[in-house]
Scaffold this motif. Structure first.
Motif, PDB file in Angstrom:
ATOM      1  N   TYR A  67       0.840  -1.200   0.000  1.00  0.00           N
ATOM      2  CA  TYR A  67       0.000   0.000   0.000  1.00  0.00           C
ATOM      3  C   TYR A  67       0.876   1.251   0.000  1.00  0.00           C
ATOM      4  O   TYR A  67       0.576   2.239  -0.679  1.00  0.00           O
ATOM      5  N   GLY A  68       1.980   1.213   0.762  1.00  0.00           N
ATOM      6  CA  GLY A  68       2.895   2.337   0.796  1.00  0.00           C
ATOM      7  C   GLY A  68       3.514   2.600  -0.572  1.00  0.00           C
ATOM      8  O   GLY A  68       3.607   3.745  -1.018  1.00  0.00           O
ATOM      9  N   VAL A  69       3.924   1.519  -1.248  1.00  0.00           N
ATOM     10  CA  VAL A  69       4.480   1.672  -2.600  1.00  0.00           C
ATOM     11  C   VAL A  69       3.411   2.199  -3.548  1.00  0.00           C
ATOM     12  O   VAL A  69       3.680   3.065  -4.388  1.00  0.00           O
ATOM     13  N   PHE A  70       2.197   1.686  -3.409  1.00  0.00           N
ATOM     14  CA  PHE A  70       1.072   2.150  -4.227  1.00  0.00           C
ATOM     15  C   PHE A  70       0.854   3.654  -4.066  1.00  0.00           C
ATOM     16  O   PHE A  70       0.682   4.378  -5.058  1.00  0.00           O
ATOM     17  N   LEU A  71       0.876   4.154  -2.840  1.00  0.00           N
ATOM     18  CA  LEU A  71       0.673   5.587  -2.591  1.00  0.00           C
ATOM     19  C   LEU A  71       1.728   6.433  -3.291  1.00  0.00           C
ATOM     20  O   LEU A  71       1.411   7.459  -3.905  1.00  0.00           O
ATOM     21  N   ILE A  72       2.976   6.004  -3.217  1.00  0.00           N
ATOM     22  CA  ILE A  72       4.059   6.767  -3.830  1.00  0.00           C
ATOM     23  C   ILE A  72       3.932   6.769  -5.347  1.00  0.00           C
ATOM     24  O   ILE A  72       4.026   7.814  -5.997  1.00  0.00           O
ATOM     25  N   VAL A  73       3.703   5.601  -5.931  1.00  0.00           N
ATOM     26  CA  VAL A  73       3.594   5.487  -7.391  1.00  0.00           C
ATOM     27  C   VAL A  73       2.384   6.262  -7.904  1.00  0.00           C
ATOM     28  O   VAL A  73       2.473   7.026  -8.876  1.00  0.00           O
ATOM     29  N   PHE A  74       1.254   6.091  -7.252  1.00  0.00           N
ATOM     30  CA  PHE A  74       0.020   6.779  -7.641  1.00  0.00           C
ATOM     31  C   PHE A  74       0.218   8.293  -7.631  1.00  0.00           C
ATOM     32  O   PHE A  74      -0.152   9.003  -8.578  1.00  0.00           O
ATOM     33  N   THR A  75       0.839   8.800  -6.576  1.00  0.00           N
ATOM     34  CA  THR A  75       1.047  10.245  -6.447  1.00  0.00           C
ATOM     35  C   THR A  75       2.008  10.776  -7.507  1.00  0.00           C
ATOM     36  O   THR A  75       1.749  11.812  -8.133  1.00  0.00           O
ATOM     37  N   LEU A  76       3.118  10.084  -7.726  1.00  0.00           N
ATOM     38  CA  LEU A  76       4.118  10.552  -8.691  1.00  0.00           C
ATOM     39  C   LEU A  76       3.597  10.507 -10.124  1.00  0.00           C
ATOM     40  O   LEU A  76       3.835  11.441 -10.912  1.00  0.00           O
ATOM     41  N   VAL A  77       2.902   9.446 -10.478  1.00  0.00           N
ATOM     42  CA  VAL A  77       2.350   9.332 -11.832  1.00  0.00           C
ATOM     43  C   VAL A  77       1.323  10.435 -12.077  1.00  0.00           C
ATOM     44  O   VAL A  77       1.331  11.102 -13.117  1.00  0.00           O
ATOM     45  N   THR A  78       0.444  10.642 -11.106  1.00  0.00           N
ATOM     46  CA  THR A  78      -0.576  11.682 -11.246  1.00  0.00           C
ATOM     47  C   THR A  78       0.051  13.059 -11.357  1.00  0.00           C
ATOM     48  O   THR A  78      -0.346  13.880 -12.194  1.00  0.00           O
ATOM     49  N   LEU A  79       1.038  13.332 -10.514  1.00  0.00           N
ATOM     50  CA  LEU A  79       1.720  14.625 -10.553  1.00  0.00           C
ATOM     51  C   LEU A  79       2.344  14.864 -11.922  1.00  0.00           C
ATOM     52  O   LEU A  79       2.233  15.970 -12.483  1.00  0.00           O
ATOM     53  N   ALA A  80       2.987  13.852 -12.489  1.00  0.00           N
ATOM     54  CA  ALA A  80       3.621  13.983 -13.797  1.00  0.00           C
ATOM     55  C   ALA A  80       2.591  14.276 -14.884  1.00  0.00           C
ATOM     56  O   ALA A  80       2.796  15.150 -15.738  1.00  0.00           O
ATOM     57  N   VAL A  81       1.469  13.573 -14.859  1.00  0.00           N
ATOM     58  CA  VAL A  81       0.432  13.752 -15.881  1.00  0.00           C
ATOM     59  C   VAL A  81      -0.202  15.135 -15.783  1.00  0.00           C
ATOM     60  O   VAL A  81      -0.356  15.846 -16.787  1.00  0.00           O
ATOM     61  N   ILE A  82      -0.573  15.547 -14.570  1.00  0.00           N
ATOM     62  CA  ILE A  82      -1.261  16.832 -14.389  1.00  0.00           C
ATOM     63  C   ILE A  82      -0.349  18.005 -14.707  1.00  0.00           C
ATOM     64  O   ILE A  82      -0.738  18.944 -15.419  1.00  0.00           O
ATOM     65  N   GLN A  83       0.878  17.971 -14.208  1.00  0.00           N
ATOM     66  CA  GLN A  83       1.792  19.091 -14.445  1.00  0.00           C
ATOM     67  C   GLN A  83       2.201  19.188 -15.910  1.00  0.00           C
ATOM     68  O   GLN A  83       2.328  20.294 -16.451  1.00  0.00           O
ATOM     69  N   THR A  84       2.395  18.059 -16.568  1.00  0.00           N
ATOM     70  CA  THR A  84       2.704  18.074 -18.000  1.00  0.00           C
ATOM     71  C   THR A  84       1.550  18.670 -18.788  1.00  0.00           C
ATOM     72  O   THR A  84       1.750  19.474 -19.709  1.00  0.00           O
ATOM     73  N   SER A  85       0.328  18.292 -18.419  1.00  0.00           N
ATOM     74  CA  SER A  85      -0.856  18.814 -19.101  1.00  0.00           C
ATOM     75  C   SER A  85      -0.972  20.325 -18.924  1.00  0.00           C
ATOM     76  O   SER A  85      -1.328  21.049 -19.854  1.00  0.00           O
ATOM     77  N   LYS A  86      -0.678  20.810 -17.725  1.00  0.00           N
ATOM     78  CA  LYS A  86      -0.727  22.263 -17.487  1.00  0.00           C
ATOM     79  C   LYS A  86       0.220  23.002 -18.424  1.00  0.00           C
ATOM     80  O   LYS A  86      -0.106  24.069 -18.954  1.00  0.00           O
TER      81      LYS A  86
END
Length: 309
Positions: free
Chosen positions: A148-167
């Motif tokens: 679950y801890g690994v999931f939280l880190i991966v989920f957050t980093l992937v989302t951050l990359a997608v959203i910031q790139t889109s901006k």
């Protein structure tokens, strides 16, 4: 397949199909009425908007420190010493990095002097406190939460990359900056790509689409994964209740961002929904089809199987 499992899968696909149809319909509506909606809901002095501008970011910013402390205290799992060192480092970086960005980039009630220094010192203090709290948690509980801890880190980093790139691709002007200009000449539809857009006023942030706050709020769905981890929580009524609460929270934050003149309807729709889709994919990758069956793990622990300690 048990009847309850069949119901859960059917319910999941039906709800998500309805959700997708609703998203498409709302995006069509937003495409035509984005600007009018902001005219109607605009209230830059709203306490409701100010409150959720702060609270709405918590799920994303807290995910990294929580995931990091879980990973840090599972460094005993790898058999090789260098692997254990790497796990410790990753855990520390996630804890301190998460708190640093929370203090540095998070919405604040007041302006903070010496922001970088404040963030570094604050992250060190909060990070140390987080690791101390983690040391008090039962080791078996931490072990059970490792993935679950690994999931939280991966989920957050992937989302951050997608959203910031889109901006950076769409470079959409914010409604509040248009109000400062006294006209709406800078308005662009959500689908218009503006890479390399010239910013006549450096004080304006052309980062309206998609909404980072709506994305951060949608991170709250990560709590629903706990129903996959603990068998006693894996009940359809609890799952439905958890998902509804997470959905309501995300919607409230999204509305608050429109009221606060920070985003358009299309911004919050895409920010929230794209993050939810990333959550669904990450959840399936980590926990789908018995990839991490905790009942089996518990049985192995009971039998005294070696887990790398």
């Amino acid at each position: 397949m048990k009847r309850e499992e069949r119901f859960s899968k059917t319910f999941f696909w039906v709800v998500n199909a309805i959700g997708f149809a609703f998203f498409v319909a709302m995006m069509a509506f937003a495409t035509k009425y984005d600007l009018r909606i902001n005219h109607a809901l605009s209230d830059g002095d709203s306490f409701f908007a100010d409150l959720f501008a702060i609270i709405g970011e918590f799920p994303a910013y807290f995910a990294m420190p929580v995931g990091g402390v879980i990973v840090f205290f599972n460094a005993c799992l790898p058999t090789e010493k260098y692997q254990r060192i790497i796990v410790r480092i990753v855990g520390c970086l996630a804890v301190f990095g998460g708190w640093f960005f929370f203090l540095y980039a998070g919405t604040k009630l007041t302006e903070v002097p010496h922001l970088v220094g404040f963030s570094v010192i604050g992250a060190a203090g909060l990070g140390a406190l987080t690791l101390w709290v983690g040391s008090l948690i039962d080791k078996e509980a931490m072990r059970k939460l490792f993935k679950y801890g690994v999931f939280l880190i991966v989920f957050t980093l992937v989302t951050l990359a997608v959203i910031q790139t889109s901006k950076n691709i769409f470079c959409r002007m914010r409604y509040r900056d248009m109000l400062k200009e006294g006209n709406f000449d800078g308005f662009t539809p959500w689908y218009k790509i503006n890479i390399g857009r010239e910013n006549p006023n450096p004080d304006y942030h052309y980062t309206s689409f998609p909404s980072g706050h709506a994305s951060s709020a949608a991170h709250v769905f990560a709590l629903c994964v706990l129903c996959d981890i603990y068998p006693e929580w894996n009940k359809k009524t609890l799952r439905v209740f958890a998902n509804v609460c997470c959905g309501v929270f995300t919607v409230v934050v999204a509305v608050a961002r429109i009221v606060d003149d920070a985003h358009f309807l299309s911004d919050v729709l895409v920010g929230g929904y794209v993050t939810y889709l990333i959550y669904v994919v990450c959840r399936y990758a980590f926990f789908g089809k018995g990839k991490y069956n905790f009942r089996i793990a518990e049985n192995k622990m009971t039998e005294g199987e070696d887990f790398g300690q």
